[in-house]
Design a protein around this motif. Sequence first.
Motif, short mmCIF file in Angstrom:
data_model
loop_
_atom_site.label_atom_id
_atom_site.label_comp_id
_atom_site.label_asym_id
_atom_site.label_seq_id
_atom_site.Cartn_x
_atom_site.Cartn_y
_atom_site.Cartn_z
N PHE A 138 0.84 -1.21 0.00
CA PHE A 138 0.00 0.00 0.00
C PHE A 138 0.87 1.25 0.00
CE2 PHE A 138 -2.76 3.20 2.01
CZ PHE A 138 -3.88 3.08 1.19
N ILE A 139 1.95 1.23 0.77
CA ILE A 139 2.86 2.38 0.81
C ILE A 139 3.50 2.59 -0.56
CG2 ILE A 139 5.09 3.16 1.72
CD1 ILE A 139 4.27 1.99 4.41
N LEU A 140 3.97 1.52 -1.18
CA LEU A 140 4.62 1.65 -2.48
C LEU A 140 3.67 2.18 -3.55
CD1 LEU A 140 6.81 -1.57 -2.61
CD2 LEU A 140 7.55 0.76 -2.15
N SER A 141 2.42 1.77 -3.50
CA SER A 141 1.50 2.17 -4.55
C SER A 141 0.77 3.48 -4.26
CB SER A 141 0.47 1.06 -4.81
OG SER A 141 -0.27 0.78 -3.65
N ASN A 142 0.85 4.01 -3.04
CA ASN A 142 0.10 5.22 -2.72
C ASN A 142 0.96 6.43 -2.35
OD1 ASN A 142 -2.68 4.42 -3.05
ND2 ASN A 142 -2.26 2.98 -1.42
N THR A 143 2.26 6.27 -2.32
CA THR A 143 3.11 7.46 -2.16
C THR A 143 3.26 8.12 -3.52
OG1 THR A 143 5.09 6.10 -2.47
CG2 THR A 143 4.41 6.55 -0.19
N ASN A 144 3.60 9.40 -3.52
CA ASN A 144 3.74 10.11 -4.79
C ASN A 144 4.82 9.50 -5.67
OD1 ASN A 144 1.73 11.89 -3.97
ND2 ASN A 144 3.19 13.38 -3.16
#
Length: 170
Positions: free
Chosen positions: A34-40
Motif C-alpha cells: 500500500f505504501i509503495l502504490s500510494n506514495t507520490n
Amino acid sequence: MFKLRKFFKLFFLFIFFSTNVLAENKVVYLDLDFILSNTNVGKNLFSKLKKDEELQFKEFKTQELALKDEENKILASKNIISKDQLDLNIKEFQKKLEKYKKFKSDQVQILKTKRNTEVLDLIKQINPLIEKYMTDNSISILIDKKNIFIANKNYDITDNLIELINKNIK
C-alpha cells in the motif's frame, strides 16, 4: 527468629530470581504494498512502468498482426504455387514465428527485471525514512501487514509513513 530467617531467605530468592520485564517493546505493522502504490514517488514509478509495458505490448500486437497477415497470405497462395514453394514458405514462416516468440519472451523478461529493480530501488530510498521513524518513535519491531493474522488498527503506521515519504522524497 526462625520464621524471620525463612522470610528473608524467601524474600531474597524472590528478588533475585524474579523475571520482571521492565522495558516495553513497541511492535507495529505496516502495509508495504500500500505504501509503495500510494506514495507520490510510488505512483509515478508504477505509472511509468505501466506506460513502458503498454508500449511494449502494443509493439507485440502489431508484430503479431503482421505475422497473422503473412500466415493468411501463405494459406491463400496454397492453391496457386507449387508444393515445394509452399513448403519453403511455411518453413520460413515457422522460423520467423520462432524468432518472434523468443524475442517476445526475452522482452517480457527484461520488463520483469526492470520492474523488480525499480521497485527495489524505491524500497532502498524508503528504508532510511522508515528506520528514522522507528528510532524517533521507539519502535522495536516492524512487521509487514500480510504476515499478521489479526491486530489492532492502532498499531498500523502505514498512513504515517505515507505522509513522511511524501514530504521527504520528491
